[in-house]
Design an enzyme around this catalytic site. Structure first.
Site, mmCIF file in Angstrom:
data_model
loop_
_atom_site.group_PDB
_atom_site.id
_atom_site.type_symbol
_atom_site.label_atom_id
_atom_site.label_comp_id
_atom_site.label_asym_id
_atom_site.label_seq_id
_atom_site.Cartn_x
_atom_site.Cartn_y
_atom_site.Cartn_z
ATOM 1 N N HIS A 138 -6.607 -3.530 -11.001
ATOM 2 C CA HIS A 138 -7.002 -3.101 -9.656
ATOM 3 C C HIS A 138 -8.487 -2.769 -9.665
ATOM 4 O O HIS A 138 -8.954 -2.101 -10.586
ATOM 5 C CB HIS A 138 -6.192 -1.845 -9.356
ATOM 6 C CG HIS A 138 -6.492 -1.179 -8.060
ATOM 7 N ND1 HIS A 138 -7.187 0.000 -7.980
ATOM 8 C CD2 HIS A 138 -6.187 -1.524 -6.791
ATOM 9 C CE1 HIS A 138 -7.278 0.360 -6.711
ATOM 10 N NE2 HIS A 138 -6.685 -0.543 -5.966
ATOM 11 N N HIS A 197 0.811 -1.208 0.000
ATOM 12 C CA HIS A 197 0.000 0.000 0.000
ATOM 13 C C HIS A 197 0.851 1.269 0.000
ATOM 14 O O HIS A 197 0.380 2.335 0.396
ATOM 15 C CB HIS A 197 -0.874 -0.017 1.271
ATOM 16 C CG HIS A 197 -2.297 0.325 1.022
ATOM 17 N ND1 HIS A 197 -2.869 1.477 1.486
ATOM 18 C CD2 HIS A 197 -3.290 -0.322 0.363
ATOM 19 C CE1 HIS A 197 -4.141 1.518 1.126
ATOM 20 N NE2 HIS A 197 -4.422 0.431 0.444
HETATM 21 O O1 D8T Z 1 -5.251 -2.674 -3.827
HETATM 22 C C1 D8T Z 1 -6.220 -2.161 -3.286
HETATM 23 O O2 D8T Z 1 -7.366 -2.516 -3.535
HETATM 24 C C2 D8T Z 1 -6.013 -1.034 -2.284
HETATM 25 O O3 D8T Z 1 -4.706 -0.579 -2.386
HETATM 26 C C3 D8T Z 1 -6.994 0.089 -2.504
HETATM 27 O O4 D8T Z 1 -6.850 0.532 -3.800
HETATM 28 C C4 D8T Z 1 -6.763 1.327 -1.685
HETATM 29 O O5 D8T Z 1 -7.076 1.018 -0.391
HETATM 30 C C5 D8T Z 1 -7.556 2.525 -2.170
HETATM 31 O O6 D8T Z 1 -8.886 2.212 -2.403
HETATM 32 MG MG MG Z 2 -3.391 -1.860 -3.465
#
Ligand code: D8T
Ligand code: MG
Length: 382
Positions: A285, A185
């Site tokens: 994603h 993250h």
């Molecule tokens: O890989 C994921 O799903 C996380 O990094 C989310 O994108 C982040 O918490 C923002 O919404």
């Molecule tokens: Mg992520």
């Protein structure tokens, strides 16, 4: 055919839906959102609508160019998320007009189904292990979890151990064949990322994700020296130009463009083709809603190097409303043995339940990332 109207709905848990209407009665849906900045993206879509009203919605490439290049100052998360949601809705309209799924228009099906993974969220090792077991029971063959909360530049042994204990518990619970994604993250600095990457390796993670922030991607070179675990990143990178350097540098193994941030469906397809030329896989994603997921799936189905799809069913961020709540047919995504089957319907392949969307837009949301601080009071990455 001409675009006549754009309507935005801000709905829980933290999403923004867009409906685009045309003069022949067709309508298309998109998800123009960047998490935590819904109202800013909303304003951007409204501003861009000046370029759209009266135009033929089928001219997607041209309208993308107008929205992207037309502003002189271009790119970035707000602008690209606004364009992304609009672009998804245009594909939805085009597919409904020609009575074809989007993947059919983008080359046709390259697979029958795509593997998906699920989030696990618990804090303690025993919690994540139990959650992982539940997901496996529900049919998933891969899970992803946050590797850690905030981590100091130089953190202590017990912080490192808590990362390792969590993956150890999950690996023991699920056995050898389940994929475990570890999402750093961007919360970890280069100093600690190489230590953790190395210590995770014996547990054979499916990938380590955003081991550093995308603005520090040059650090991937250093991290890659300490591990053979696949490195994934890309949810905070936009457009072909935003992925160019990452791919040329050669340290990324899996890119994770977000169809609602990177520039939309066709942009993601183009980014994926660039990645293919570098032998890099794509795992889109998507912690977002059903329109974004359908848009991702449309790309997955026609893209040879797509390997696995994130999806937000049951994700811990989705407080108060979940992925399927906004669909007329809650079983349109056919989950089977850890895969989602190819969608059959025209356009994005889903039907949004507009009545429910309108109801929930009355509730709305004001979702923001929490702000985290280090022990000394300075601001940490969320
Ligand atoms: O890989 C994921 O799903 C996380 O990094 C989310 O994108 C982040 O918490 C923002 O919404
Ligand atoms: Mg992520």
């Amino acid at each position: 055919m001409k675009i006549t109207n754009l309507t935005l709905y801000k709905v829980p848990p933290r999403w923004l839906f867009l409906k685009i209407e045309t003069d022949n009665g067709l309508e298309g849906w998109g998800e123009p959102i960047v998490e935590g900045r819904a109202s800013t993206v909303e304003a951007c879509v409204k501003e861009l609508s000046d370029y759209l009203i009266g135009q033929d919605p089928r001219k997607i490439e041209d309208l993308f160019q107008v929205m992207y290049r037309g502003g002189f100052y271009r790119g970035g998360p707000i602008m690209m998320s606004a364009i992304s949601g609009i672009e998804q809705a245009l594909w939805d309209i085009k597919g409904k007009f020609y009575n074809m799924p989007v993947y059919e228009m983008l080359g046709g099906a390259a697979r029958d189904k795509i593997r998906v993974y699920s989030w696990i969220g618990g804090d303690r090792p025993s919690d994540v292990a139990n959650e992982a077991k539940e997901k496996i029971k529900a049919g998933f063959t891969a899970v992803k979890m946050n590797a850690t909360e905030e981590m100091e530049y130089i953190d202590n042994t017990s912080s490192v151990e808590s990362v390792i204990n969590r993956i150890a518990a999950v690996r023991e619970a699920v056995g050898k064949d389940v994929g475990i994604g570890m999402d750093f993250h961007g919360r970890v600095h280069k100093t600690m990322a190489k230590i953790i990457a190395k210590e995770l390796e014996p547990y054979r993670p499916m990938f380590i994700e955003e081991p550093v922030l995308p603005e520090n991607n040059e650090a991937l070179r250093e991290i890659a020296r300490y591990t053979s675990t696949p490195i994934a990143t890309g949810e905070r990178q936009y457009t072909r130009w935003g992925f160019k350097q990452l791919l040329m540098d050669g340290y990324v193994d899996i890119i994770q463009p977000d169809v609602s941030h990177a520039g939309g469906i066709f942009e993601m397809k183009k980014i994926a083709a660039m990645a293919e030329a570098f032998d890099v896989a794509v795992a889109p994603h998507c912690p977002l809603g059903p329109i974004a997921l359908a848009s991702c799936l449309q790309v997955d189905f026609c893209t040879p190097n797509a390997i696995i799809q994130e999806q937000s069913l049951g994700i811990h961020y989705n407080q108060g409303s979940d992925l399927l709540d906004y669909l007329k047919d809650r079983s349109v995504f056919k989950y089977e043995n850890g895969y989602v089957n190819i969608l059959e319907g025209p356009g994005l392949g889903i039907e949004v339940d507009e009545e429910h969307v309108k109801e929930m837009a009355k509730v709305g949301h004001d979702w923001k990332n929490p702000i985290w601080r280090y022990k000394d009071g300075s601001v940490a990455e969320w």
